[in-house]
Scaffold this active site. Structure first.
Site, PDB file in Angstrom:
ATOM      1  N   HIS A  95       0.836  -1.208   0.000  1.00 58.64           N
ATOM      2  CA  HIS A  95       0.000   0.000   0.000  1.00 58.64           C
ATOM      3  C   HIS A  95       0.871   1.258   0.000  1.00 58.64           C
ATOM      4  CE1 HIS A  95      -3.364   2.684   1.057  1.00 58.64           C
ATOM      5  NE2 HIS A  95      -2.499   3.252   1.877  1.00 58.64           N
ATOM      6  N   GLU A  96       1.899   1.269   0.842  1.00 62.25           N
ATOM      7  CA  GLU A  96       2.785   2.434   0.883  1.00 62.25           C
ATOM      8  C   GLU A  96       3.555   2.581  -0.427  1.00 62.25           C
ATOM      9  OE1 GLU A  96       2.186   4.457   3.098  1.00 62.25           O
ATOM     10  OE2 GLU A  96       1.041   3.081   4.361  1.00 62.25           O
ATOM     11  N   HIS A 107       1.595   4.526  -2.888  1.00 63.86           N
ATOM     12  CA  HIS A 107       1.753   5.979  -2.806  1.00 63.86           C
ATOM     13  C   HIS A 107       3.008   6.438  -3.556  1.00 63.86           C
ATOM     14  CE1 HIS A 107      -1.625   6.624  -0.250  1.00 63.86           C
ATOM     15  NE2 HIS A 107      -1.132   5.960   0.782  1.00 63.86           N
TER      16      HIS A 107
END
Length: 238
Positions: free
Chosen positions: A107-108, A111
């Protein structure tokens, strides 16, 4: 008559129900993400990759080599910092081989991929940060000062509410940023084979629970803004 009404209103403020709803939503979302993460943190991925290793492979697969992966203290303190180009993974994610850890790390990385592709909502959110920080610091003091100095209908109160609304807007802009990062993460974990079969479904559950915290935060902010509008928005002192 006005003084009596205001005194009664101060003793029994029905708008506090809106605040309580926001609090319950936040607590519920927090409990959900913690329980879901705890459940799947006990499921070891079939590849045996750690969160940090999975993050590196995902970034490399997208041609992103200028982002560093770091370990930070705390639990679920994971975040991507576009200023330093770093994916920061918490102690429970960085070296863990669980499906949950890999999902959070991915998920990071989502980004970081948004940053590399100049994803518009991410850029918009980043540009809002300085103004939102100022608004968050000044909104409530201005509302209180406005009530004390000019009454419930003071322009200072209205300005304070306007500043608070910036935080609400920030929360709303955050939603597509977070949802898109999770979508990128799940898609790439599946296509690269870092997670396989039902592991992808487990990761969806972890990231879905995490998304609820952002939805709850946005809902809580909207409810608080609605409360301020009800309390002060329509009042004008004679």
């Amino acid at each position: 008559m006005y003084g009596y009404g205001y005194g009664y209103y101060s003793m029994f403020d029905p708008t506090m129900i809106l605040v309580l709803i926001g609090v319950f939503l936040s607590l519920g979302a927090s409990a959900k993400v913690k329980s879901t993460y705890a459940r799947f943190s006990r499921v070891r991925s079939m590849t045996g990759m750690t969160g940090a290793e999975a993050a590196r492979q995902l970034l490399n697969s997208q041609g992103i080599y200028d982002v560093q992966i770091r370990q930070v203290a705390g639990s679920l303190t994971d975040h991507y910092d576009p200023r330093t180009k770093t994916v920061n993974l918490s102690e429970s994610v960085y070296g863990s081989t669980s499906v949950a850890a890999i999902g959070v790390a991915a998920h990071e990385c989502g980004h970081a991929m948004q940053d590399a592709s100049e994803y518009v909502p991410l850029r918009l959110r980043g540009s809002m940060v300085p103004v939102v920080n100022i608004g968050a610091q000044l909104s409530w003091p201005m509302i209180l000062i406005g009530v004390l100095v000019g009454g419930m209908g003071s322009p200072i109160v209205s300005l304070g509410i306007l500043l608070f609304s910036l935080s609400v807007l920030f929360q709303l802009v955050t939603l597509p940023v977070e949802f898109n990062a999770s979508a990128r993460a799940v898609r790439l974990l599946d296509s690269t084979g870092i997670l396989r079969g039902e592991e992808v479904g487990y990761t969806k559950q972890v990231l879905g629970a995490a998304a609820l915290t952002y939805v709850a935060a946005a809902a809580g902010s909207i409810l608080q803004l609605l409360r301020l509008i009800i309390l002060f928005g329509g009042r004008r002192d004679d």
